[in-house]
Write an enzyme that holds these catalytic residues in place. Sequence first.
Site, PDB file in Angstrom:
ATOM      1  CE  LYS A  33      -2.160   1.287   3.602  1.00  0.00           C
ATOM      2  NZ  LYS A  33      -1.644   2.516   4.055  1.00  0.00           N
ATOM      3  CG  ASP A  60      -5.269   4.442   1.713  1.00  0.00           C
ATOM      4  OD1 ASP A  60      -5.720   4.970   1.338  1.00  0.00           O
ATOM      5  OD2 ASP A  60      -4.437   4.269   2.444  1.00  0.00           O
ATOM      6  CE  LYS A  62      -7.684   6.253   3.960  1.00  0.00           C
ATOM      7  NZ  LYS A  62      -6.331   6.484   3.542  1.00  0.00           N
ATOM      8  CG  ASP A  65     -12.937  17.365  -5.002  1.00  0.00           C
ATOM      9  OD1 ASP A  65     -13.078  18.235  -5.855  1.00  0.00           O
ATOM     10  OD2 ASP A  65     -11.365  18.471  -5.221  1.00  0.00           O
ATOM     11  CB  ILE A  66     -16.956  18.753  -7.442  1.00  0.00           C
ATOM     12  CG1 ILE A  66     -15.739  18.315  -8.806  1.00  0.00           C
ATOM     13  CG2 ILE A  66     -17.251  18.844  -6.071  1.00  0.00           C
ATOM     14  CD1 ILE A  66     -16.580  19.811  -9.218  1.00  0.00           C
ATOM     15  CB  THR A 121      -9.069   1.376  11.735  1.00  0.00           C
ATOM     16  OG1 THR A 121      -7.793   1.713  11.167  1.00  0.00           O
ATOM     17  CG2 THR A 121      -9.792   0.441  10.815  1.00  0.00           C
ATOM     18  NE  ARG A 213       2.141   2.524  12.834  1.00  0.00           N
ATOM     19  CZ  ARG A 213       0.996   3.083  13.856  1.00  0.00           C
ATOM     20  NH1 ARG A 213       1.465   4.082  14.113  1.00  0.00           N
ATOM     21  NH2 ARG A 213      -0.095   3.081  12.456  1.00  0.00           N
TER      22      ARG A 213
END
Length: 236
Positions: A33, A60, A62, A65-66, A121, A213
């Site tokens: 990712k 990733d 995310k 927007d319009i 999360t 991690r």
Amino acid sequence: MDPKKPIIALDFSNQEDLFHFLDQFEGQQLNVKVGMELFYAGGKPFLERIQAQGHDIFLDLKLHDIPNTVERAMAILASTGVAMVNVHAAGGKEMMAAALRGLEAGSNGKRPLLISVTQLTSTSTEQMNQEQGIPGEVLDSVLRYAELTKAAGLDGVVCSPLEAAAIKAACGPDFLTVTPGIRLESSVADDQKRIMTPAKASRSGSDYIVVGRPITQADDAVATYQQIVSDWSGQK
């Protein structure tokens, strides 16, 4: 992107550290990712360098927007050849449908999987109630977003592993659940609040798990990765 393998979140501050980490897995094909920080710094050439090592990328970013902007952006991202991309479900059904159109228009062959983010999360019930102004439990909001995502034609959602089974029940077994917040029993929670072990996530209906991690900061990253693969597949 092979669902039998965890997606490693490459949360590094620079490319040098990232590729030093990947060098430990020479000869292996990984699911990885890439988030905003590294992509904004390195762009498409950075993705190509990872892909040249044989790895599949979940990009990733995310998007939120319009609809027109998201559609055009997704057409560009599709051309990078990544395996998975995402949007925020809070952008609404029209925006998500536009994202899907953009991916289909920009793909040369098989389009990337497209999923939405429901609730992060790191979000607690108190934060959702007080800061977002959304009443009820986190699961109520997650299910609402998941059903909206399915109605828009997307492949699935990012969610907590604690919510995967309920999402499968509401949206069907083929609706993908991609779950961060995965920790081994011996790992600390960090800033994640809704977490689960790989084995429990597998039993709870997660299709893909995202682990950062616990692998990237391990003393022996390869051994920890193999332990998570074993735990995820149920081979203890």
